[in-house]
Scaffold this motif. Sequence first.
Motif, PDB file in Angstrom:
ATOM      1  N   GLN A 178       2.336  -3.511  -6.770  1.00 33.56           N
ATOM      2  CA  GLN A 178       1.510  -2.425  -7.282  1.00 33.56           C
ATOM      3  C   GLN A 178       0.629  -1.845  -6.182  1.00 33.56           C
ATOM      4  O   GLN A 178       0.462  -0.623  -6.076  1.00 33.56           O
ATOM      5  N   THR A 179       0.050  -2.704  -5.357  1.00 36.34           N
ATOM      6  CA  THR A 179      -0.800  -2.234  -4.262  1.00 36.34           C
ATOM      7  C   THR A 179      -0.001  -1.419  -3.262  1.00 36.34           C
ATOM      8  O   THR A 179      -0.456  -0.363  -2.794  1.00 36.34           O
ATOM      9  N   LEU A 180       1.209  -1.877  -2.915  1.00 30.99           N
ATOM     10  CA  LEU A 180       2.058  -1.125  -1.979  1.00 30.99           C
ATOM     11  C   LEU A 180       2.427   0.239  -2.553  1.00 30.99           C
ATOM     12  O   LEU A 180       2.409   1.252  -1.836  1.00 30.99           O
ATOM     13  N   ASP A 181       2.748   0.287  -3.843  1.00 25.20           N
ATOM     14  CA  ASP A 181       3.087   1.565  -4.471  1.00 25.20           C
ATOM     15  C   ASP A 181       1.897   2.525  -4.435  1.00 25.20           C
ATOM     16  O   ASP A 181       2.055   3.724  -4.155  1.00 25.20           O
ATOM     17  N   ASP A 182       0.696   2.015  -4.712  1.00 24.37           N
ATOM     18  CA  ASP A 182      -0.497   2.870  -4.699  1.00 24.37           C
ATOM     19  C   ASP A 182      -0.766   3.422  -3.305  1.00 24.37           C
ATOM     20  O   ASP A 182      -1.131   4.598  -3.144  1.00 24.37           O
ATOM     21  N   ILE A 183      -0.596   2.585  -2.271  1.00 26.82           N
ATOM     22  CA  ILE A 183      -0.834   3.041  -0.897  1.00 26.82           C
ATOM     23  C   ILE A 183       0.212   4.070  -0.486  1.00 26.82           C
ATOM     24  O   ILE A 183      -0.111   5.109   0.116  1.00 26.82           O
ATOM     25  N   ASN A 184       1.474   3.807  -0.818  1.00 24.83           N
ATOM     26  CA  ASN A 184       2.546   4.743  -0.444  1.00 24.83           C
ATOM     27  C   ASN A 184       2.358   6.109  -1.093  1.00 24.83           C
ATOM     28  O   ASN A 184       2.661   7.145  -0.493  1.00 24.83           O
ATOM     29  N   GLU A 217       3.975  12.736   3.100  1.00 18.83           N
ATOM     30  CA  GLU A 217       5.381  12.601   2.767  1.00 18.83           C
ATOM     31  C   GLU A 217       6.238  12.150   3.940  1.00 18.83           C
ATOM     32  O   GLU A 217       7.270  11.502   3.757  1.00 18.83           O
ATOM     33  N   ASP A 218       5.863  12.511   5.166  1.00 20.97           N
ATOM     34  CA  ASP A 218       6.669  12.142   6.331  1.00 20.97           C
ATOM     35  C   ASP A 218       6.327  10.757   6.890  1.00 20.97           C
ATOM     36  O   ASP A 218       6.836  10.367   7.944  1.00 20.97           O
ATOM     37  N   SER A 219       5.462   9.998   6.212  1.00 21.59           N
ATOM     38  CA  SER A 219       5.079   8.663   6.682  1.00 21.59           C
ATOM     39  C   SER A 219       6.155   7.646   6.319  1.00 21.59           C
ATOM     40  O   SER A 219       6.880   7.808   5.326  1.00 21.59           O
ATOM     41  N   ASP A 220       6.263   6.604   7.143  1.00 23.29           N
ATOM     42  CA  ASP A 220       7.175   5.508   6.840  1.00 23.29           C
ATOM     43  C   ASP A 220       6.677   4.764   5.597  1.00 23.29           C
ATOM     44  O   ASP A 220       5.476   4.525   5.439  1.00 23.29           O
ATOM     45  N   GLU A 221       7.615   4.378   4.744  1.00 25.94           N
ATOM     46  CA  GLU A 221       7.238   3.653   3.535  1.00 25.94           C
ATOM     47  C   GLU A 221       6.814   2.227   3.871  1.00 25.94           C
ATOM     48  O   GLU A 221       7.486   1.528   4.634  1.00 25.94           O
ATOM     49  N   LEU A 222       5.697   1.814   3.316  1.00 25.78           N
ATOM     50  CA  LEU A 222       5.239   0.435   3.486  1.00 25.78           C
ATOM     51  C   LEU A 222       5.974  -0.452   2.490  1.00 25.78           C
ATOM     52  O   LEU A 222       6.002  -0.174   1.294  1.00 25.78           O
ATOM     53  N   THR A 223       6.564  -1.529   2.988  1.00 26.88           N
ATOM     54  CA  THR A 223       7.360  -2.401   2.117  1.00 26.88           C
ATOM     55  C   THR A 223       6.832  -3.837   2.048  1.00 26.88           C
ATOM     56  O   THR A 223       7.362  -4.654   1.301  1.00 26.88           O
ATOM     57  N   VAL A 228     -16.535 -21.378   8.236  1.00 28.92           N
ATOM     58  CA  VAL A 228     -16.251 -20.116   8.913  1.00 28.92           C
ATOM     59  C   VAL A 228     -14.825 -19.710   8.548  1.00 28.92           C
ATOM     60  O   VAL A 228     -13.904 -20.533   8.612  1.00 28.92           O
ATOM     61  N   TYR A 229     -14.642 -18.454   8.175  1.00 27.58           N
ATOM     62  CA  TYR A 229     -13.356 -17.967   7.700  1.00 27.58           C
ATOM     63  C   TYR A 229     -12.901 -16.781   8.553  1.00 27.58           C
ATOM     64  O   TYR A 229     -13.674 -15.850   8.792  1.00 27.58           O
ATOM     65  N   TRP A 230     -11.653 -16.841   9.011  1.00 22.81           N
ATOM     66  CA  TRP A 230     -11.062 -15.738   9.755  1.00 22.81           C
ATOM     67  C   TRP A 230     -10.000 -15.095   8.885  1.00 22.81           C
ATOM     68  O   TRP A 230      -9.039 -15.751   8.469  1.00 22.81           O
ATOM     69  N   LEU A 231     -10.162 -13.810   8.568  1.00 22.25           N
ATOM     70  CA  LEU A 231      -9.267 -13.101   7.673  1.00 22.25           C
ATOM     71  C   LEU A 231      -8.522 -11.997   8.419  1.00 22.25           C
ATOM     72  O   LEU A 231      -9.138 -11.280   9.227  1.00 22.25           O
ATOM     73  N   GLU A 232      -7.244 -11.854   8.140  1.00 18.39           N
ATOM     74  CA  GLU A 232      -6.459 -10.755   8.705  1.00 18.39           C
ATOM     75  C   GLU A 232      -5.563 -10.161   7.624  1.00 18.39           C
ATOM     76  O   GLU A 232      -4.854 -10.889   6.926  1.00 18.39           O
ATOM     77  N   THR A 233      -5.597  -8.834   7.518  1.00 19.96           N
ATOM     78  CA  THR A 233      -4.755  -8.102   6.578  1.00 19.96           C
ATOM     79  C   THR A 233      -3.774  -7.231   7.358  1.00 19.96           C
ATOM     80  O   THR A 233      -4.179  -6.546   8.309  1.00 19.96           O
ATOM     81  N   GLN A 234      -2.498  -7.260   6.980  1.00 20.64           N
ATOM     82  CA  GLN A 234      -1.476  -6.451   7.639  1.00 20.64           C
ATOM     83  C   GLN A 234      -0.635  -5.715   6.606  1.00 20.64           C
ATOM     84  O   GLN A 234      -0.384  -6.230   5.515  1.00 20.64           O
ATOM     85  N   LEU A 235      -0.191  -4.503   6.968  1.00 25.42           N
ATOM     86  CA  LEU A 235       0.762  -3.729   6.188  1.00 25.42           C
ATOM     87  C   LEU A 235       1.956  -3.440   7.088  1.00 25.42           C
ATOM     88  O   LEU A 235       1.781  -3.061   8.254  1.00 25.42           O
ATOM     89  N   THR A 236       3.173  -3.615   6.564  1.00 29.96           N
ATOM     90  CA  THR A 236       4.370  -3.504   7.390  1.00 29.96           C
ATOM     91  C   THR A 236       5.404  -2.581   6.752  1.00 29.96           C
ATOM     92  O   THR A 236       5.371  -2.305   5.551  1.00 29.96           O
ATOM     93  N   SER A 237       6.338  -2.115   7.607  1.00 29.39           N
ATOM     94  CA  SER A 237       7.487  -1.335   7.154  1.00 29.39           C
ATOM     95  C   SER A 237       8.703  -1.757   7.965  1.00 29.39           C
ATOM     96  O   SER A 237       8.568  -2.300   9.073  1.00 29.39           O
ATOM     97  N   PRO A 238       9.916  -1.526   7.451  1.00 25.24           N
ATOM     98  CA  PRO A 238      11.122  -1.951   8.167  1.00 25.24           C
ATOM     99  C   PRO A 238      11.275  -1.186   9.487  1.00 25.24           C
ATOM    100  O   PRO A 238      10.890  -0.026   9.602  1.00 25.24           O
ATOM    101  N   VAL A 290       4.387  -3.868  12.137  1.00 21.97           N
ATOM    102  CA  VAL A 290       3.024  -3.784  11.612  1.00 21.97           C
ATOM    103  C   VAL A 290       2.516  -2.353  11.759  1.00 21.97           C
ATOM    104  O   VAL A 290       2.432  -1.822  12.868  1.00 21.97           O
ATOM    105  N   LYS A 291       2.194  -1.730  10.644  1.00 24.21           N
ATOM    106  CA  LYS A 291       1.693  -0.358  10.639  1.00 24.21           C
ATOM    107  C   LYS A 291       0.172  -0.288  10.592  1.00 24.21           C
ATOM    108  O   LYS A 291      -0.427   0.691  11.037  1.00 24.21           O
ATOM    109  N   ALA A 292      -0.447  -1.290  10.031  1.00 24.44           N
ATOM    110  CA  ALA A 292      -1.909  -1.319   9.951  1.00 24.44           C
ATOM    111  C   ALA A 292      -2.364  -2.770   9.923  1.00 24.44           C
ATOM    112  O   ALA A 292      -1.696  -3.625   9.340  1.00 24.44           O
ATOM    113  N   SER A 293      -3.474  -3.033  10.583  1.00 22.19           N
ATOM    114  CA  SER A 293      -3.985  -4.404  10.660  1.00 22.19           C
ATOM    115  C   SER A 293      -5.499  -4.378  10.793  1.00 22.19           C
ATOM    116  O   SER A 293      -6.059  -3.512  11.470  1.00 22.19           O
ATOM    117  N   GLU A 294      -6.138  -5.318  10.118  1.00 19.88           N
ATOM    118  CA  GLU A 294      -7.601  -5.437  10.196  1.00 19.88           C
ATOM    119  C   GLU A 294      -7.975  -6.904  10.078  1.00 19.88           C
ATOM    120  O   GLU A 294      -7.386  -7.632   9.270  1.00 19.88           O
TER     121      GLU A 294
END
Length: 225
Positions: free
Chosen positions: A87-93, A98-104, A136-146, A171-175
């Motif tokens: 659901q989160t991937l669908d909302d972001i896409n 329109e010309d952006s790579d689809e996040l999968t 202490v917590y280290w967090l990383e979020t990534q979004l990817t596409s083929p 990896v298309k986005a990372s934080e």
Amino acid sequence: MKHRVFVAIACVALLAAVSSTFAGRPDKEWKDWFGHFSGGYSLAQGDLGDFVDDDWTIAGGATYWPETWPVGLDLELAYNDFGINRQTLDDINESLPEDSDELTGGGVEIWSLTTDFIWSPGTNRVSPYLAGGVGVYWLETQLTSPGVLIYPPICGFWWCYPGGAVPGDIVKASESSTELGLNLGIGLNMEMKNGSQLYFEAKYHWVDSDPQRAEYVPITIGYRW
């Protein structure tokens, strides 16, 4: 309400610890340090649970618990991995041009280094315990596409493996961020014949991340020796 329950349980655990003359440490009088490792399933809670799926966890560390102490001091390094839900991937896409790579795909990785107090009411072969502390917590979020991953040649003294390209996730986005957090858990120790312990544990973690807090509950089975 959740935070009041958290404080109440912590106070009960502290009062029980200072008033008890028994301890649920492993039955090994000749040592004060004990190793442990565990693995299991991690349940995302709160805001985190809205955009990731529950996934796996693994942890290991050491416990300092002299025989005369009513409580032990537990040091633990843990890794939790959560996959971004559909659901989160669908909302972001839907929000991308329109010309952006689809996040999968994508995920949230959480490494934690925690220091906890651990207390058990007695030395029975099967006994419950309480644990809680800070970390202490280290967090990383990534979004990817083929995409296609290109790797260079790898050469040794007498050989050389050619480079090439293989399908993979790009990896298309990372934080990432490093935050402080709290945890509180309950568990069940089962003493083994060699004095070691098999244990089952559920521990609530609360991480003061921004803009939304990360909350999750690893449910694990472990071995302490």
